[in-house]
Design a protein around this motif. Structure first.
Motif, PDB file in Angstrom:
ATOM      1  N   GLU A 228       0.850  -1.213   0.000  1.00 40.99           N
ATOM      2  CA  GLU A 228       0.000   0.000   0.000  1.00 40.99           C
ATOM      3  C   GLU A 228       0.878   1.254   0.000  1.00 40.99           C
ATOM      4  OE1 GLU A 228      -0.372  -2.390   2.340  1.00 40.99           O
ATOM      5  OE2 GLU A 228      -2.163  -3.391   1.550  1.00 40.99           O
ATOM      6  N   LYS A 229       1.942   1.209   0.774  1.00 36.66           N
ATOM      7  CA  LYS A 229       2.805   2.392   0.879  1.00 36.66           C
ATOM      8  C   LYS A 229       3.565   2.634  -0.428  1.00 36.66           C
ATOM      9  CE  LYS A 229       3.206   2.360   5.850  1.00 36.66           C
ATOM     10  NZ  LYS A 229       4.006   2.029   7.009  1.00 36.66           N
ATOM     11  N   VAL A 230       3.954   1.547  -1.086  1.00 39.60           N
ATOM     12  CA  VAL A 230       4.693   1.693  -2.347  1.00 39.60           C
ATOM     13  C   VAL A 230       3.760   2.261  -3.425  1.00 39.60           C
ATOM     14  CG1 VAL A 230       5.870   0.416  -4.184  1.00 39.60           C
ATOM     15  CG2 VAL A 230       6.392  -0.082  -1.805  1.00 39.60           C
ATOM     16  N   GLU A 231       2.509   1.802  -3.441  1.00 35.62           N
ATOM     17  CA  GLU A 231       1.554   2.328  -4.440  1.00 35.62           C
ATOM     18  C   GLU A 231       1.383   3.834  -4.267  1.00 35.62           C
ATOM     19  OE1 GLU A 231      -1.184  -1.658  -5.194  1.00 35.62           O
ATOM     20  OE2 GLU A 231      -1.779  -0.221  -3.664  1.00 35.62           O
ATOM     21  N   LYS A 232       1.246   4.236  -3.003  1.00 32.70           N
ATOM     22  CA  LYS A 232       1.067   5.666  -2.717  1.00 32.70           C
ATOM     23  C   LYS A 232       2.337   6.436  -3.107  1.00 32.70           C
ATOM     24  CE  LYS A 232      -0.402   8.559   1.161  1.00 32.70           C
ATOM     25  NZ  LYS A 232       0.813   9.105   1.722  1.00 32.70           N
ATOM     26  N   ALA A 233       3.488   5.860  -2.775  1.00 33.01           N
ATOM     27  CA  ALA A 233       4.768   6.523  -3.090  1.00 33.01           C
ATOM     28  C   ALA A 233       4.925   6.684  -4.598  1.00 33.01           C
ATOM     29  CB  ALA A 233       5.925   5.709  -2.515  1.00 33.01           C
ATOM     30  N   LEU A 234       4.444   5.682  -5.356  1.00 32.29           N
ATOM     31  CA  LEU A 234       4.571   5.762  -6.820  1.00 32.29           C
ATOM     32  C   LEU A 234       3.710   6.905  -7.366  1.00 32.29           C
ATOM     33  CD1 LEU A 234       5.714   4.590  -9.433  1.00 32.29           C
ATOM     34  CD2 LEU A 234       3.828   2.956  -9.456  1.00 32.29           C
ATOM     35  N   ASP A 235       2.507   7.042  -6.835  1.00 27.22           N
ATOM     36  CA  ASP A 235       1.646   8.177  -7.256  1.00 27.22           C
ATOM     37  C   ASP A 235       2.356   9.495  -6.974  1.00 27.22           C
ATOM     38  OD1 ASP A 235      -0.384   6.719  -8.200  1.00 27.22           O
ATOM     39  OD2 ASP A 235      -1.636   6.836  -6.385  1.00 27.22           O
ATOM     40  N   GLU A 236       2.933   9.582  -5.786  1.00 27.48           N
ATOM     41  CA  GLU A 236       3.636  10.819  -5.410  1.00 27.48           C
ATOM     42  C   GLU A 236       4.850  11.052  -6.303  1.00 27.48           C
ATOM     43  OE1 GLU A 236       2.269  10.558  -0.722  1.00 27.48           O
ATOM     44  OE2 GLU A 236       4.370  10.219  -1.249  1.00 27.48           O
ATOM     45  N   ALA A 237       5.491   9.953  -6.705  1.00 31.49           N
ATOM     46  CA  ALA A 237       6.676  10.074  -7.576  1.00 31.49           C
ATOM     47  C   ALA A 237       6.272  10.684  -8.922  1.00 31.49           C
ATOM     48  CB  ALA A 237       7.312   8.698  -7.773  1.00 31.49           C
ATOM     49  N   TYR A 238       5.167  10.188  -9.495  1.00 31.87           N
ATOM     50  CA  TYR A 238       4.709  10.766 -10.771  1.00 31.87           C
ATOM     51  C   TYR A 238       4.353  12.246 -10.588  1.00 31.87           C
ATOM     52  CZ  TYR A 238       4.585   6.119 -12.908  1.00 31.87           C
ATOM     53  OH  TYR A 238       4.933   4.892 -13.409  1.00 31.87           O
ATOM     54  N   GLY A 239       3.759  12.554  -9.424  1.00 33.02           N
ATOM     55  CA  GLY A 239       3.424  13.950  -9.128  1.00 33.02           C
ATOM     56  C   GLY A 239       4.679  14.811  -9.091  1.00 33.02           C
ATOM     57  N   GLN A 240       5.746  14.244  -8.532  1.00 30.37           N
ATOM     58  CA  GLN A 240       6.989  15.029  -8.442  1.00 30.37           C
ATOM     59  C   GLN A 240       7.620  15.215  -9.824  1.00 30.37           C
ATOM     60  OE1 GLN A 240      10.157  13.653  -5.814  1.00 30.37           O
ATOM     61  NE2 GLN A 240      11.159  15.645  -5.956  1.00 30.37           N
ATOM     62  N   ILE A 241       7.552  14.197 -10.655  1.00 32.40           N
ATOM     63  CA  ILE A 241       8.104  14.342 -12.022  1.00 32.40           C
ATOM     64  C   ILE A 241       7.396  15.512 -12.719  1.00 32.40           C
ATOM     65  CG2 ILE A 241       8.266  13.255 -14.302  1.00 32.40           C
ATOM     66  CD1 ILE A 241       8.569  10.544 -12.826  1.00 32.40           C
ATOM     67  N   ALA A 242       6.090  15.591 -12.528  1.00 31.12           N
ATOM     68  CA  ALA A 242       5.308  16.664 -13.188  1.00 31.12           C
ATOM     69  C   ALA A 242       5.709  18.049 -12.679  1.00 31.12           C
ATOM     70  CB  ALA A 242       3.818  16.413 -12.957  1.00 31.12           C
ATOM     71  N   ARG A 243       6.306  18.095 -11.484  1.00 34.16           N
ATOM     72  CA  ARG A 243       6.705  19.398 -10.914  1.00 34.16           C
ATOM     73  C   ARG A 243       8.157  19.761 -11.231  1.00 34.16           C
ATOM     74  NH1 ARG A 243       7.214  18.721  -5.814  1.00 34.16           N
ATOM     75  NH2 ARG A 243       6.172  16.777  -5.350  1.00 34.16           N
ATOM     76  N   PHE A 244       8.769  19.032 -12.156  1.00 36.92           N
ATOM     77  CA  PHE A 244      10.204  19.252 -12.424  1.00 36.92           C
ATOM     78  C   PHE A 244      10.526  20.719 -12.723  1.00 36.92           C
ATOM     79  CE2 PHE A 244      13.835  19.544 -15.316  1.00 36.92           C
ATOM     80  CZ  PHE A 244      14.804  18.939 -14.523  1.00 36.92           C
ATOM     81  N   ASN A 245       9.694  21.348 -13.537  1.00 38.70           N
ATOM     82  CA  ASN A 245      10.007  22.727 -13.966  1.00 38.70           C
ATOM     83  C   ASN A 245       9.796  23.764 -12.867  1.00 38.70           C
ATOM     84  OD1 ASN A 245      10.984  22.310 -16.521  1.00 38.70           O
ATOM     85  ND2 ASN A 245       8.924  22.084 -17.368  1.00 38.70           N
ATOM     86  N   GLU A 246       9.236  23.347 -11.743  1.00 41.65           N
ATOM     87  CA  GLU A 246       9.011  24.318 -10.659  1.00 41.65           C
ATOM     88  C   GLU A 246      10.275  24.580  -9.841  1.00 41.65           C
ATOM     89  OE1 GLU A 246       5.676  23.026  -8.316  1.00 41.65           O
ATOM     90  OE2 GLU A 246       4.421  22.805 -10.108  1.00 41.65           O
ATOM     91  N   GLN A 247      11.337  23.795 -10.095  1.00 39.99           N
ATOM     92  CA  GLN A 247      12.573  23.969  -9.301  1.00 39.99           C
ATOM     93  C   GLN A 247      13.274  25.286  -9.615  1.00 39.99           C
ATOM     94  OE1 GLN A 247      15.190  20.227  -9.197  1.00 39.99           O
ATOM     95  NE2 GLN A 247      13.852  19.932 -10.941  1.00 39.99           N
TER      96      GLN A 247
END
Ligand SMILES: Cc1cc2nc3c(=O)[nH]c(=O)nc-3n(C[C@H](O)[C@H](O)[C@H](O)COP(=O)(O)OP(=O)(O)OC[C@H]3O[C@@H](n4cnc5c(N)ncnc54)[C@H](O)[C@@H]3O)c2cc1C
Length: 367
Positions: A228-247
């Motif tokens: 369950e934790k890995v599934e949630k972490a994977l969703d968050e990982a995709y969310g972080q990839i989408a925020r790449f340009n915000e750095q």
């Protein structure tokens, strides 16, 4: 105390060293302190465990005999280290840590990348003429005997060089095709560099961007894994990839850092997807990780019921998990049978002849 001693050479983490007070319990305890409770863990070489009630006679024979054979049944840990391995003390001193004066902070880290890019027997990837040699190549498998990783990387590099020098010289793409593709990639990279050159901000969010995925991997992709934790972490990982340009970067010198972030953030999602697919298939504890399971075996009675793990699912020894970047920039996993150990008889005279004629380097292999 015996486990603390054994941890010195029984690494990496291994679920087979959990039962009967095995030394990998130390890694679970460090995880509980650092990740679950958010604390720091130190090794203090200045004093023996248990203070005044410490006795060498309480050690199990493996630890006791090691110290006995090293003439080191005396004093404090730092005094024993001074006798057995003074270079270790010097190494830390060179890095600004004086073990005589201060405790040493510890954490669990990865020993090997067990997995990696798919490769043939020539360490050639599924992209023809691209040779990922070393640990990045998925030649390590689930277990890797200690001390054989460097050799493996060197053998891989030699084989790749032999194949490049003496193997087939087919041009799978024309020079024009190659130039077109390279220019396109170069333009993409140039665009990223230009964008970030104008995003300078002392708050340096590129550093916190990196800390975010590092912490996610420590929490969910390291030696303690839960579906369950890995599934949630994977969703968050995709969310972080989408925020790449915000750095933002602190200065232009940090441009390479942000380009590394671009690869690392993608790689961490790939690993999380591979971990997710393995757990979803019913994979259990093996290699260097423990798979948590409410109905599994207890890690240690005194840790209570929350710490239970699933034993290895041996059926999965026959298959290999491959993860690729699919549509919508999401990773996809598939299972395929592992390559069997070759059974053919290789007659020396014939193999040697093929080697001398260079024919051996023409051999193809599955990725
Ligand atoms: C604590 C520890 C102890 C070990 N002990 C042993 C041992 O006793 N014997 C043994 O055989 N093996 C041991 N190993 C394993 C062995 O050290 C590794 O398998 C080996 O060093 C891997 O070599 P490599 O060249 O494939 O990768 P690395 O040495 O990891 O080199 C990869 C390089 O690529 C760079 N890089 C990464 N991303 C980018 C990027 N985007 N752009 C540019 N550069 C990039 C990295 O900075 C790094 O320098 C140990 C490993 C650890 C962690």
């Amino acid at each position: 105390m015996t486990d603390i001693f054994l941890k010195g050479y029984q690494w990496p983490f291994d679920p087979r060293k959990i039962p009967d007070f095995g030394s990998s319990l130390i890694d679970v305890l460090v995880y509980i302190e650092t990740v679950v409770k958010g604390r720091h863990v130190f090794m203090d070489f200045r004093q023996n465990p248990l203070g005044g009630s410490f006795s060498f006679n309480d050690l199990e024979p493996e630890a006791f005999n090691y110290l006995k054979n090293s003439d080191a049944l005396f004093g404090t840990p730092i005094e024993r280290l001074q006798k057995m391995n003074p270079l270790a003390i010097e190494l830390y001193a060179k890095n600004g840590i004086d073990l005589w004066q201060e405790p040493l902070e510890v954490a669990v880290c990865a020993q090997h990348n067990n997995g990696g890019l798919a490769g043939t027997l020539w360490w050639e990837s599924n992209i023809r003429h691209l040779f990922p040699v070393g640990e990045v190549n998925g030649s390590h498998g689930v277990y890797r005997p200690g001390g054989s990783a460097l050799n493996s990387g060197q053998v891989g590099s030699l084989r790749a060089a032999q194949r490049i020098a003496k193997g087939p010289k087919d041009d799978h793409v024309s020079r024009e095709q190659f130039e077109k593709a390279a220019l396109q990639k170069g333009d993409e990279l140039f665009h990223i560099i230009k964008t970030f050159s104008g995003k300078i901000d002392p708050t340096n969010s590129a550093a916190s961007y990196r800390e975010e995925f590092q912490q996610r991997m420590t929490n969910y992709g390291s030696h303690i894994r839960e579906i369950e934790k890995v599934e949630k972490a994977l969703d968050e990982a995709y969310g972080q990839i989408a925020r790449f340009n915000e750095q933002h970067i602190a200065s232009r010198e940090q441009l390479p850092f942000v380009l590394q972030n671009r690869h690392l953030v993608l790689a961490h999602a790939a690993y999380l997807e591979a971990i997710r697919a393995y757990l979803a298939k019913g994979g259990g504890s093996r290699g260097s990780y423990l798979v948590m399971d409410d109905s599994g075996q207890t890690v240690l009675d005194s840790l209570g019921d929350t710490w239970r793990y699933k034993p290895e699912n041996a059926e999965l020894r026959n298959v290999v998990l491959e993860t690729v970047l699919g549509k919508n920039d999401k990773f996809e996993s598939k299972w395929k049978p592992h390559r069997p150990i070759p059974q053919e008889e290789s007659w020396f005279e014939n193999v040697w002849g093929k080697y001398l004629k260079g024919e051996i380097f023409e051999m193809e292999g599955d990725v």
